[in-house]
Design a protein around this motif. Structure first.
Motif, PDB file in Angstrom:
ATOM      1  N   HIS A  31       0.833  -1.192   0.000  1.00 62.26           N
ATOM      2  CA  HIS A  31       0.000   0.000   0.000  1.00 62.26           C
ATOM      3  C   HIS A  31       0.881   1.261   0.000  1.00 62.26           C
ATOM      4  N   GLU A  32       0.587   2.198  -0.902  1.00 62.82           N
ATOM      5  CA  GLU A  32       1.374   3.435  -1.054  1.00 62.82           C
ATOM      6  C   GLU A  32       2.872   3.127  -1.091  1.00 62.82           C
ATOM      7  N   ARG A  33       3.176   2.131  -1.871  1.00 63.16           N
ATOM      8  CA  ARG A  33       4.526   1.594  -1.978  1.00 63.16           C
ATOM      9  C   ARG A  33       5.601   2.660  -2.214  1.00 63.16           C
ATOM     10  N   GLU A  34       5.353   3.548  -3.194  1.00 57.41           N
ATOM     11  CA  GLU A  34       6.411   4.483  -3.596  1.00 57.41           C
ATOM     12  C   GLU A  34       6.870   5.361  -2.430  1.00 57.41           C
ATOM     13  N   GLN A  35       5.897   5.927  -1.731  1.00 55.61           N
ATOM     14  CA  GLN A  35       6.246   6.813  -0.608  1.00 55.61           C
ATOM     15  C   GLN A  35       6.983   6.060   0.490  1.00 55.61           C
ATOM     16  N   VAL A  36       6.513   4.855   0.775  1.00 57.37           N
ATOM     17  CA  VAL A  36       7.133   4.076   1.857  1.00 57.37           C
ATOM     18  C   VAL A  36       8.560   3.683   1.473  1.00 57.37           C
ATOM     19  N   VAL A  37       8.730   3.234   0.230  1.00 55.29           N
ATOM     20  CA  VAL A  37      10.061   2.807  -0.230  1.00 55.29           C
ATOM     21  C   VAL A  37      11.020   4.002  -0.257  1.00 55.29           C
ATOM     22  N   GLU A  38      10.516   5.133  -0.712  1.00 53.49           N
ATOM     23  CA  GLU A  38      11.375   6.313  -0.776  1.00 53.49           C
ATOM     24  C   GLU A  38      11.930   6.659   0.608  1.00 53.49           C
ATOM     25  N   PHE A  39      11.045   6.660   1.592  1.00 47.73           N
ATOM     26  CA  PHE A  39      11.527   6.957   2.946  1.00 47.73           C
ATOM     27  C   PHE A  39      12.508   5.881   3.411  1.00 47.73           C
ATOM     28  N   CYS A  40      12.102   4.616   3.289  1.00 51.10           N
ATOM     29  CA  CYS A  40      12.892   3.523   3.887  1.00 51.10           C
ATOM     30  C   CYS A  40      14.292   3.440   3.293  1.00 51.10           C
ATOM     31  N   THR A  41      14.403   3.539   1.979  1.00 54.18           N
ATOM     32  CA  THR A  41      15.724   3.392   1.366  1.00 54.18           C
ATOM     33  C   THR A  41      16.573   4.643   1.607  1.00 54.18           C
ATOM     34  N   GLY A  42      15.910   5.791   1.773  1.00 55.83           N
ATOM     35  CA  GLY A  42      16.650   6.999   2.146  1.00 55.83           C
ATOM     36  C   GLY A  42      17.178   6.888   3.565  1.00 55.83           C
ATOM     37  N   PHE A  43      16.376   6.314   4.410  1.00 55.79           N
ATOM     38  CA  PHE A  43      16.731   6.178   5.825  1.00 55.79           C
ATOM     39  C   PHE A  43      17.812   5.120   6.012  1.00 55.79           C
ATOM     40  N   ASP A  44      17.710   4.037   5.248  1.00 56.16           N
ATOM     41  CA  ASP A  44      18.635   2.913   5.399  1.00 56.16           C
ATOM     42  C   ASP A  44      18.909   2.315   4.019  1.00 56.16           C
ATOM     43  N   PRO A  45      19.946   2.804   3.345  1.00 56.42           N
ATOM     44  CA  PRO A  45      20.201   2.403   1.955  1.00 56.42           C
ATOM     45  C   PRO A  45      20.463   0.899   1.777  1.00 56.42           C
ATOM     46  N   ASP A  46      20.835   0.207   2.848  1.00 56.10           N
ATOM     47  CA  ASP A  46      21.121  -1.228   2.710  1.00 56.10           C
ATOM     48  C   ASP A  46      19.887  -2.105   2.870  1.00 56.10           C
ATOM     49  N   LEU A  47      18.770  -1.472   3.093  1.00 59.11           N
ATOM     50  CA  LEU A  47      17.527  -2.206   3.311  1.00 59.11           C
ATOM     51  C   LEU A  47      17.132  -3.015   2.079  1.00 59.11           C
ATOM     52  N   VAL A  48      16.563  -4.202   2.303  1.00 60.51           N
ATOM     53  CA  VAL A  48      15.990  -4.979   1.197  1.00 60.51           C
ATOM     54  C   VAL A  48      14.500  -4.634   1.130  1.00 60.51           C
ATOM     55  N   VAL A  49      14.007  -4.399  -0.069  1.00 62.12           N
ATOM     56  CA  VAL A  49      12.587  -4.088  -0.235  1.00 62.12           C
ATOM     57  C   VAL A  49      11.907  -5.263  -0.929  1.00 62.12           C
ATOM     58  N   ALA A  50      10.798  -5.724  -0.378  1.00 59.23           N
ATOM     59  CA  ALA A  50      10.028  -6.809  -1.007  1.00 59.23           C
ATOM     60  C   ALA A  50       8.617  -6.307  -1.262  1.00 59.23           C
ATOM     61  N   ASP A  51       8.067  -6.684  -2.414  1.00 54.89           N
ATOM     62  CA  ASP A  51       6.696  -6.290  -2.740  1.00 54.89           C
ATOM     63  C   ASP A  51       5.745  -7.450  -2.481  1.00 54.89           C
ATOM     64  N   GLN A  52       4.679  -7.140  -1.747  1.00 57.72           N
ATOM     65  CA  GLN A  52       3.634  -8.154  -1.555  1.00 57.72           C
ATOM     66  C   GLN A  52       2.689  -8.079  -2.750  1.00 57.72           C
ATOM     67  N   ASP A  53       2.218  -9.250  -3.206  1.00 59.69           N
ATOM     68  CA  ASP A  53       1.277  -9.264  -4.339  1.00 59.69           C
ATOM     69  C   ASP A  53      -0.158  -9.098  -3.834  1.00 59.69           C
ATOM     70  N   GLU A  54      -1.128  -9.461  -4.699  1.00 63.71           N
ATOM     71  CA  GLU A  54      -2.520  -9.198  -4.323  1.00 63.71           C
ATOM     72  C   GLU A  54      -3.093 -10.208  -3.320  1.00 63.71           C
ATOM     73  N   VAL A  55      -2.333 -11.279  -3.048  1.00 66.80           N
ATOM     74  CA  VAL A  55      -2.802 -12.216  -2.016  1.00 66.80           C
ATOM     75  C   VAL A  55      -2.619 -11.547  -0.661  1.00 66.80           C
ATOM     76  N   ARG A  56      -3.689 -11.529   0.151  1.00 68.48           N
ATOM     77  CA  ARG A  56      -3.622 -10.759   1.389  1.00 68.48           C
ATOM     78  C   ARG A  56      -3.252 -11.613   2.591  1.00 68.48           C
ATOM     79  N   GLY A  57      -2.765 -10.946   3.606  1.00 71.67           N
ATOM     80  CA  GLY A  57      -2.497 -11.603   4.877  1.00 71.67           C
ATOM     81  C   GLY A  57      -1.028 -11.545   5.279  1.00 71.67           C
ATOM     82  N   THR A  58      -0.817 -11.656   6.596  1.00 70.71           N
ATOM     83  CA  THR A  58       0.543 -11.566   7.130  1.00 70.71           C
ATOM     84  C   THR A  58       1.420 -12.723   6.651  1.00 70.71           C
TER      85      THR A  58
END
Ligand code: UD1
Ligand code: CA
Length: 492
Positions: free
Chosen positions: A57-84
């Motif tokens: 959800h609102e991927r772009e904004q979240v990723v922009e902050f996270c990678t700016g805050f911690d450039p070594d972070l790994v980012v994973a995208d969740q698909d349309e299947v829901r749930g933890t």
């Protein structure tokens, strides 16, 4: 035990509709840092090889902050299947396929969880030989949380969600915090078996617990007492509540380190602020951003410092300071506004009703009263008289002014930049200065005083003023004028 996890997966793909905000939930801030920023920091404290956020959800904004805050972070995208469960599965997919060891799962909206708690979890997980360890808590009101169903041997048999729970399960007060340690291989394998046959039609991470324990593996509960560490933010009421608890914890940390905080309830200190020993913080004070304060200083009451550096022994009273530097033993306030680029030297003074911007004020220099000082360099020991205005803007461009060392600007002077006043020079009070002044000169840039004798008697005949003048003259008192040219004294 100094076990280090292979990875920490931070779940941050959920929607957060109850925030009613155009800002993604995990980017709302407490203590000057976004919720997910707090989660990333705690994760980093485990020394894990990989720290990852799962987004959707609102991927772009979240990723922009996270990678700016911690450039070594790994980012994973969740698909349309829901749930933890699906979120963690997508997280694992973005990590090396042969990842082994312990994987921690935390949430991006649980900001008070500490790195220390995560390290304790990893240690307890390793010591117990479990394939999964769930952080749990006993709470007075478990409504909404997944409930922990214990096995006869004291381990965890399964976790049942509120919406799927039977009456007797709803009575359980031990809740799932949503923070876990898993064996990577077991987690990967079990997630492959998790379905969506539940009240919410989601892939539940909690099902991994039941799958693992049925397969004969040990699953443990890691019970914690500090309930705030497991609290998530779902709306702005919780945001404020957690912000207040965080602030209280920050204030306590500083007090334990030797800072006097007279009223922690009205003192707001951001996470990254540093404060030296024996500094006193008076009520209604905010210390924000990257502010740092030396030892033995006194800040407040009613002070806001944003990204401001304050030296040892300085005193700041009723002031707003943004991106400013205040030297050791300098004094600021009351009612002062220090804007970006203000640098006040050691033992310097910025007094009442003074606004500064891009102002480099030397050691021991004083700008004591009612002044605007923008785009100016003021030398060591100079004195700027009351009501001086540095007119830095001509309507098109900004210009710079320099005032030399130990120079003296008389009260109510306007300095029309650019002007250079040399070292050891004077400017007469009330001047409108447009030209440079050399060292040792006095500049007088105003009309000469002219006294017109008998003016009141002619122009204001019959008034009380006229009567007062006559009486004074008749009494023999001679009205003497103090001086026609002097008046260099500054208000002090
Ligand atoms: C979850 C747990 C519950 C636990 C509670 C603690 C499950 C099935 N339930 O419930 O047992 O008591 O947390 O707060 O795990 N998320 C994703 N992708 C998704 C769904 C959620 O990344 O598809 C993230 C959310 O952004 C959030 C976290 O996972 O950070 C928890 O999601 P949420 O919907 O709040 O879970 P709960 O239903 O509260
Ligand atoms: Ca939740």
């Amino acid at each position: 035990m100094n076990a280090v996890p292979a990875a920490v997966i931070i779940l941050a793909a959920g929607e957060g509709t109850r925030m009613k905000s155009s800002t993604p939930k995990v980017l709302h801030r407490i203590g000057g840092l976004s919720l997910v920023g707090h989660a990333i920091r705690a994760a980093r404290e485990t020394q894990a090889q990989f720290v990852e956020v799962v987004v959707r959800h609102e991927r772009e904004q979240v990723v922009e902050f996270c990678t700016g805050f911690d450039p070594d972070l790994v980012v994973a995208d969740q698909d349309e299947v829901r749930g933890t469960g699906r979120a963690v599965e997508c997280g694992l997919d973005a990590l090396p396929a042969d990842l082994e060891g312990t994987v921690l799962v935390t949430y991006g909206d649980v900001p008070l969880l500490s790195g220390e708690t995560l390290r304790d979890l990893v240690a307890a997980h390793a010591a117990s030989g479990s394939v999964a360890s769930v952080v749990t808590a006993h709470v007075p009101n478990p409504t909404g949380y997944g409930r922990i169903v214990r096995a006869s041997d004291g381990g965890v048999e399964r976790i049942v969600e509120q919406k799927d729970a039977a009456e007797h399960e709803l009575a359980i007060t031990e809740i799932n915090s949503g923070i876990y340690a898993f064996d990577a291989a077991v987690l990967r394998e079990a997630l492959g078996q998790v379905g969506t046959a539940n009240a919410q039609g989601e892939k539940y991470l909690t099902d991994v617990v039941e799958i693992a324990s049925r397969a004969g593996h040990r699953v443990s509960a890691h019970v914690i007492d500090d309930l705030w560490q497991t609290e998530g933010v779902n709306d702005r009421v919780q945001l404020a509540a957690l912000g207040k608890v965080l602030n209280q914890r920050i204030c306590e940390r500083h007090m334990r380190n030797g800072v006097t905080i007279v009223d922690p309830a009205t003192t707001w200190i951001d996470t990254d602020v540093s404060i030296g020993q024996d500094t006193t913080i008076l009520p209604f004070t905010e210390l924000l951003g990257a502010t740092s304060i030396g030892a033995g200083a006194s800040i407040g009451p009613l002070v806001s410092l944003v990204d401001t550096e304050v030296g040892d022994g300085a005193k700041v009273v009723r002031a707003e300071c943004v991106l400013a530097e205040i030297g050791a033993e300098a004094s600021v306030g009351p009612f002062s506004y220090l804007r970006p680029g203000t640098v006040l030297g050691a033992k310097g003074k910025i007094g009442g009703f003074v606004e500064t911007k891009n102002a480099d004020i030397g050691p021991g220099a004083k700008v004591p009263h009612l002044t605007y000082a923008g785009d100016v360099t003021i030398g060591e020991g100079a004195n700027i008289g009351a009501g001086t205005i540095f007119a830095n803007y001509d309507g098109i461009a900004k210009h710079h002014t320099t005032i030399g060392k130990h120079s003296f600007i008389g009260s109510d002077t306007v300095i029309v930049a650019p002007v250079d006043v040399g070292d050891g020079a004077y400017v007469a009070a009330g001047s409108a200065l447009t030209k440079d002044v050399e060292p040792g000169e006095i500049a007088v840039a105003r009309g000469q005083q002219r006294n017109v004798d008998g003016w009141v008697a002619r122009a204001r005949a019959g008034t009380k003023t006229d009567a007062a003048a006559r009486a004074a003259r008749e009494a023999g008192a001679r009205h003497t004028d103090s001086s026609a040219t002097g008046g260099e004294a500054s208000a002090q």
